[in-house]
Scaffold this motif. Structure first.
Motif, PDB file in Angstrom:
ATOM      1  N   ALA A 203      64.850  33.069  44.618  1.00 16.83           N
ATOM      2  CA  ALA A 203      65.291  34.433  44.336  1.00 16.83           C
ATOM      3  C   ALA A 203      66.615  34.736  45.030  1.00 16.83           C
ATOM      4  O   ALA A 203      67.453  35.494  44.516  1.00 16.83           O
ATOM      5  CB  ALA A 203      64.210  35.426  44.773  1.00 16.83           C
ATOM      6  N   GLN A 204      66.849  34.132  46.227  1.00 16.40           N
ATOM      7  CA  GLN A 204      68.072  34.399  46.961  1.00 16.40           C
ATOM      8  C   GLN A 204      69.306  33.829  46.250  1.00 16.40           C
ATOM      9  O   GLN A 204      70.428  34.259  46.526  1.00 16.40           O
ATOM     10  CB  GLN A 204      67.984  33.804  48.372  1.00 16.40           C
ATOM     11  N   MET A 205      69.103  32.867  45.359  1.00 14.65           N
ATOM     12  CA  MET A 205      70.234  32.261  44.647  1.00 14.65           C
ATOM     13  C   MET A 205      70.649  33.061  43.412  1.00 14.65           C
ATOM     14  O   MET A 205      71.695  32.795  42.838  1.00 14.65           O
ATOM     15  CB  MET A 205      69.867  30.833  44.209  1.00 14.65           C
ATOM     16  N   ILE A 206      69.827  34.030  42.978  1.00 15.55           N
ATOM     17  CA  ILE A 206      70.037  34.710  41.700  1.00 15.55           C
ATOM     18  C   ILE A 206      70.716  36.057  41.930  1.00 15.55           C
ATOM     19  O   ILE A 206      70.246  36.879  42.715  1.00 15.55           O
ATOM     20  CB  ILE A 206      68.704  34.920  40.962  1.00 15.55           C
ATOM     21  N   THR A 207      71.844  36.285  41.248  1.00 12.50           N
ATOM     22  CA  THR A 207      72.510  37.583  41.238  1.00 12.50           C
ATOM     23  C   THR A 207      72.498  38.119  39.816  1.00 12.50           C
ATOM     24  O   THR A 207      73.069  37.515  38.906  1.00 12.50           O
ATOM     25  CB  THR A 207      73.959  37.471  41.731  1.00 12.50           C
ATOM     26  N   ASP A 208      71.819  39.252  39.604  1.00 16.44           N
ATOM     27  CA  ASP A 208      71.699  39.858  38.266  1.00 16.44           C
ATOM     28  C   ASP A 208      73.054  40.409  37.832  1.00 16.44           C
ATOM     29  O   ASP A 208      73.699  41.155  38.565  1.00 16.44           O
ATOM     30  CB  ASP A 208      70.663  40.987  38.315  1.00 16.44           C
TER      31      ASP A 208
END
Length: 505
Positions: A203-208
């Motif tokens: 989740a920390q790697m994902i930027t919406d």
């Protein structure tokens, strides 16, 4: 493909080139399939362009969907979830005026034809920035898929096809979006910040990156609010200095730099940035990979935060200073004796004035030099006397600058074997008790690590060494008196005396 007199997409393209927006059917003449198809396509295209121009791409108010979410590790390596909308509403996304709908969540790898994701490798940026995007297009549905199109209750043949929106989520590795094929429209969903060697997307790697809440009435107000309160903006001076080489520090000045994690780009190449909690200043360093062919390159700097991305209107000049490739892949091999051929990898190695050094010793360059690699031979004199190896960095200097490798090269040398003298005493005295000091005579006796044995018994107390002598104390041997031969072992080999030594006690 259905049977057409002229392909609809070709007919539409020709009509748009002429600036047509519609057509009228005349009386008393045949009606052709291409006329009816063009009428529909012109209307649909106009509606899509208006929606794109005045509303934009994204999810309408009240509907979500197409959220990129992490999956539990380690069962879901190289995969992520594409989430649907809420429990009451399906997810929707408007892309180039075409509405894509997702009713059930789906894993990326469950999509038919999805390209396999790859773990960031040693030669790629760390972290690697991947772009997750939605590909939306319109597909034809024929009777082979929908049997009702065969008109079984009357004419019994297919008379038309249906047009249906289709979509697929794709990932662009280490860069922006590729060119969209004709009829396909791309929309960015998320950014993946993937560290090297990590196969699991967390989740920390994902930027919406999705735009949500689209409505015509609210659009202008939302955009103004974003531009003034959230989007990064620049002030004069926009940055300082105006030019630099890879690794040089650059200060960027503006506003809203503290809205989420800021990312700086030199052209399309990402660079690390820090704000120190400041909304008005960023500190970054010129990244590798901008000027790589031996010539200076001018690029715009841009800053991306949680609200979007803004570019400077002034250009930054990236100097063609030499640069090594990413650590771990800067040269090969990474160990060798003098005259070993070593290939250095990086950029801008073809600038004038090339000098390569191993430690402080200049190497000989070989032919075949390019901007991306140079071949050299390991120079002599890197290994100090009495050592078998030495670790050094590699330095590349051209007229445009100097760079020192992160990786280290292990210089080796052929180690000569130890030997006892063949004339004169091999050691003195020739007998003694434990703790007595004796002197061994020979050659190549000072190369560490060094082991002396009296018979099978190691002598732990070596008091001094030179290339021709070893001073050592007699060890405790079992059941003295005992007559033994003495051996000397170094990385170059083992020497055994032909004379014998008597241990008295």
């Amino acid at each position: 493909m259905a049977d057409y007199s002229i392909l609809p997409e070709r007919q539409l393209a020709a009509a748009r080139e002429q600036g047509y927006i519609g057509l009228h059917i005349e009386q008393g003449v045949p009606i052709l399939d291409r006329d009816l198809n063009l009428m529909h396509d012109l209307i649909a295209e106009t509606v899509r362009e208006i929606a794109t121009r005045y509303i934009g791409d994204g999810s309408p108010a009240g509907a979500g969907g197409f959220t990129v979410q992490a999956l539990p590790a380690p069962a879901h390596e190289q995969d992520f979830l594409i989430a649907a909308g809420t429990s009451s509403l399906p997810g929707r996304c408007l892309v180039a005026g075409i509405e894509a709908v997702i009713t059930e969540p789906i894993r990326y790898r469950e999509q038919a034809g999805a390209t396999e994701l790859r773990t960031p490798g040693d030669t790629q940026p760390n972290p690697r920035i991947d772009t997750v995007y939605l590909d939306v297009f319109v597909a034809e549905v024929e009777a082979g898929t929908d049997v009702s199109l065969r008109n079984p209750l009357d004419v019994g043949v297919q008379t038309s096809v249906r047009l249906q929106p289709r979509w697929m989520v794709l990932v662009a590795e280490d860069g922006g979006l590729p060119p969209a094929p004709p009829g396909h429209n791309f929309y960015v969903l998320a950014r993946l910040t993937r560290p090297r060697g990590n196969a699991t997307i967390t989740a920390q790697m994902i930027t919406d990156r999705r735009q949500s809440g689209l409505t015509v009435s609210d659009l202008e107000r939302r955009l103004r609010r974003v531009e003034t309160a959230l989007l990064p903006a620049f002030v004069n001076p926009q940055f300082t200095p105006k030019l630099g080489a890879p690794g040089d520090e650059v200060q960027i000045f503006g506003t809203n730099f503290n809205v989420g994690a800021a990312q700086v780009f030199f052209g399309d190449v990402a660079a690390a940035a820090t704000t120190g909690g400041s909304a008005t200043r960023l500190t970054t360093r010129v990244p590798r990979g901008v000027a790589t062919e031996g010539e200076a390159v001018q690029v715009l700097l841009s800053v991306e935060n949680a609200a979007g991305r803004t570019a400077t209107n002034a250009a930054f000049t990236v100097l063609p200073s030499p640069a090594f490739a990413a650590p771990g892949a800067q040269f090969e091999p990474d160990t060798g004796d003098k005259d070993t051929e070593v290939t250095l990898h990086g950029a801008n190695f073809n600038a004038p004035g090339l000098v390569v050094k191993f430690g402080s010793v200049a190497a000989t360059s070989l032919s075949g030099q390019t901007s991306r690699q140079v071949k050299v031979r390991v120079p002599p004199g890197l290994v100090p006397a009495g050592s078998a190896s030495s670790t050094v960095t590699v330095t590349v200097t051209t007229d445009a600058g100097t760079v020192v490798s992160d990786d280290q090269f292990v210089a080796t040398q052929a180690v000569p074997a130890p030997a006892f003298v063949t004339s004169g005493p091999q050691f003195t005295p020739k007998l003694g008790s434990r703790g007595d000091e004796i002197t061994l005579n020979g050659t190549n006796l000072n190369i560490a690590p060094l082991t002396v044995k009296f018979g099978a018994t190691p002598a732990p107390n070596v008091t001094s060494t030179t290339a021709t002598t070893i001073k050592v104390k007699v060890p405790v041997v079992p059941q003295p008196p005992q007559t033994v031969r003495i051996t000397v072992e170094t990385p170059g080999g083992i020497a055994e005396s032909t004379s014998t030594f008597t241990v008295n006690g």
